[in-house]
Design a protein around this motif. Structure first.
Motif, short mmCIF file in Angstrom:
data_model
loop_
_atom_site.label_atom_id
_atom_site.label_comp_id
_atom_site.label_asym_id
_atom_site.label_seq_id
_atom_site.Cartn_x
_atom_site.Cartn_y
_atom_site.Cartn_z
N UNK A 44 0.83 -1.21 0.00
CA UNK A 44 0.00 0.00 0.00
C UNK A 44 0.86 1.25 0.00
N UNK A 45 1.90 1.28 0.85
CA UNK A 45 2.79 2.44 0.89
C UNK A 45 3.57 2.59 -0.42
N UNK A 46 4.02 1.45 -0.98
CA UNK A 46 4.73 1.52 -2.27
C UNK A 46 3.81 2.03 -3.37
N UNK A 47 2.57 1.60 -3.38
CA UNK A 47 1.63 2.05 -4.40
C UNK A 47 1.35 3.54 -4.26
N UNK A 48 1.24 4.02 -3.03
CA UNK A 48 0.98 5.44 -2.82
C UNK A 48 2.15 6.28 -3.33
N UNK A 49 3.39 5.83 -3.12
CA UNK A 49 4.56 6.57 -3.61
C UNK A 49 4.57 6.58 -5.13
N UNK A 50 4.26 5.44 -5.76
CA UNK A 50 4.27 5.38 -7.22
C UNK A 50 3.16 6.21 -7.84
N UNK A 51 2.02 6.32 -7.18
CA UNK A 51 0.93 7.16 -7.69
C UNK A 51 1.37 8.63 -7.74
N UNK A 52 2.13 9.08 -6.75
CA UNK A 52 2.62 10.46 -6.73
C UNK A 52 3.71 10.68 -7.79
N UNK A 53 4.57 9.66 -7.97
CA UNK A 53 5.72 9.84 -8.85
C UNK A 53 5.39 9.58 -10.31
N UNK A 54 4.52 8.63 -10.59
CA UNK A 54 4.22 8.23 -11.97
C UNK A 54 2.76 8.49 -12.27
#
Length: 406
Positions: free
Chosen positions: A60-70
């Motif tokens: 979940x945390x990894x997905x949240x970071x990728x949503x912001x970056x990509x």
């Protein structure tokens, strides 16, 4: 995940709710597992649920970071993490359903002075039905999470599942079937003490699961697993379920040497033999009297000791002593069964040894060969002494002592 976002109106809030749910499950894994497992060991379930919760939290945390970056990221990690939710959700639901199924269709029994509900044929049948329903629900949830809604994709997933079950049914189906047979026969259930064919150890049945049976070894105090299909093919002695109200009938054997009768007259020899037999009977009678008043053993006071000469061997007489034990309680504590079976046996052996000393009955291994007084060595004759032997010249054969004819 799209459904959660549509309800809360924000990706950040949706990810936060999923993370919060995982933290709650990590904390509540132990109390929830213990509440719906009737005191059974739930360490494996707790560990599995915590691992899944940690994995979903990280994803979940990894997905949240990728949503912001990509900006073009399609939330692969959150879908992968949400795929775990139906799995451990089904595990929790199955524990809750099994708890109520055992209370409704199971067997009520008292183990270690605690009232528990054990699996029966009907409860296991209902649990199998619940497993099938939960598996179908999990598959449907995974289809929705990954967006595989087309008819071809849906039927393909179910086809793979049924093909897998058809190819592997020889592995798991016999154990499930024979597990049902074990429960239906009511000959083995949790808390029973059993002895297996060809195995000198004694076990306590800890749990009859879908595939295997968990056994507690009372000698070594460790756990053993045996598949249900193998267990049903063995001769199993259930020591807890008695054949009569007398209790469990145990025996001990003692080798006693033959009497040394010196008389030559038949009547006198018979008198000496009767005296010898009375000493043996007095020994066993004193043992029975002493242990009958002892409250530390588990001997059934309503059944008398029995003993008899069961074998007249080449070197010793074999006497067998029979005694009856009280009913073995339904327990999962190995120490209780050890004290019930072995503690009483050791107490009897100790008392037999003490009374054998008092009555002059020898329990040691008899001497197999009677030693007789050896005759003194006679000196060799003078002519046979090595120093006085005449020297005889060897006669040759015409070619010398070592000559060989050519």
């Amino acid at each position: 995940m799209e459904l959660v976002e549509s309800l809360v109106g924000s990706q950040l809030l949706a990810h936060g709710l999923v993370a919060l749910l995982n933290i709650i499950l990590i904390i509540a894994a132990r109390p929830i597992s213990l509440a719906f497992n009737d005191g059974r060991n739930t360490d494996f379930q707790q560990g599995l649920l915590r691992v899944m919760a940690y994995m979903l939290l990280v994803l979940t945390l990894a997905d949240l970071v990728l949503v912001w970056l990509l900006p073009d990221y399609h939330q692969f990690f959150i879908r992968l993490g949400l795929s775990l939710v139906p799995v451990y959700g089904a595990i929790f639901v199955f524990n809750v359903i099994s708890h109520f199924i055992r209370q409704r269709f199971g067997i009520e029994r008292k183990i270690d002075d605690k009232l528990v509900y054990l699996d029966s044929y009907n409860s296991r049948l209902m649990e199998l039905f619940a497993v099938v329903v939960l598996v179908l629900v999990v598959i449907y949830a995974l289809i929705k999470i990954w967006g595989l809604d087309s008819l071809l994709e849906t039927t393909g997933i179910f086809g793979l599942l049924f093909a897998f079950m058809a190819l592997t049914n020889q592995i798991w189906a016999p154990d499930i079937y024979y597990g049902m047979v074990i429960l239906n026969s009511d000959m083995m259930s949790d808390g029973d003490t059993v002895r297996l064919e060809g195995d000198p150890n004694i076990y306590i049945i800890n749990k009859v699961t879908f595939i295997y049976t968990i056994l507690l070894n009372i000698q070594n105090n460790h756990r053993s697993l045996i598949r249900n299909s193998k267990l049903i093919n063995l001769t199993v002695e259930n020591l807890t379920k008695r054949a009569s109200i007398d209790g469990l009938r145990e025996s001990l054997q003692y080798n006693i040497g033959y009497p040394e009768i010196q008389a030559t007259d038949p009547e006198e020899r018979n008198i000496e033999l009767q005296k010898y037999r009375r000493r043996i009977d007095t020994m066993f009678s004193a043992v029975a009297e002493a242990l009958g008043d002892n409250e530390q053993n588990r001997i059934n006071a309503n059944c008398e000791f029995e003993w008899a000469l069961t074998q007249a061997g080449d070197y010793a007489l074999t006497y067998t002593l029979w005694y009856y034990l009280e009913a073995i309680p339904n327990t999962k504590v190995t120490r209780t069964v050890r004290q019930h079976l072995f503690g009483t046996r050791f107490m009897i052996n100790q008392k037999v040894f003490e009374e054998s000393i008092a009555q002059g009955v020898d329990l040691s291994t008899p001497i197999l060969v009677h030693q007789t007084e050896k005759l003194g060595r006679r000196p060799l004759p003078a002519s046979s002494a090595p120093g006085n032997r005449p020297q005889h010249q060897k006669q040759g054969d015409g070619n010398g002592a070592n000559g060989q004819g050519k």
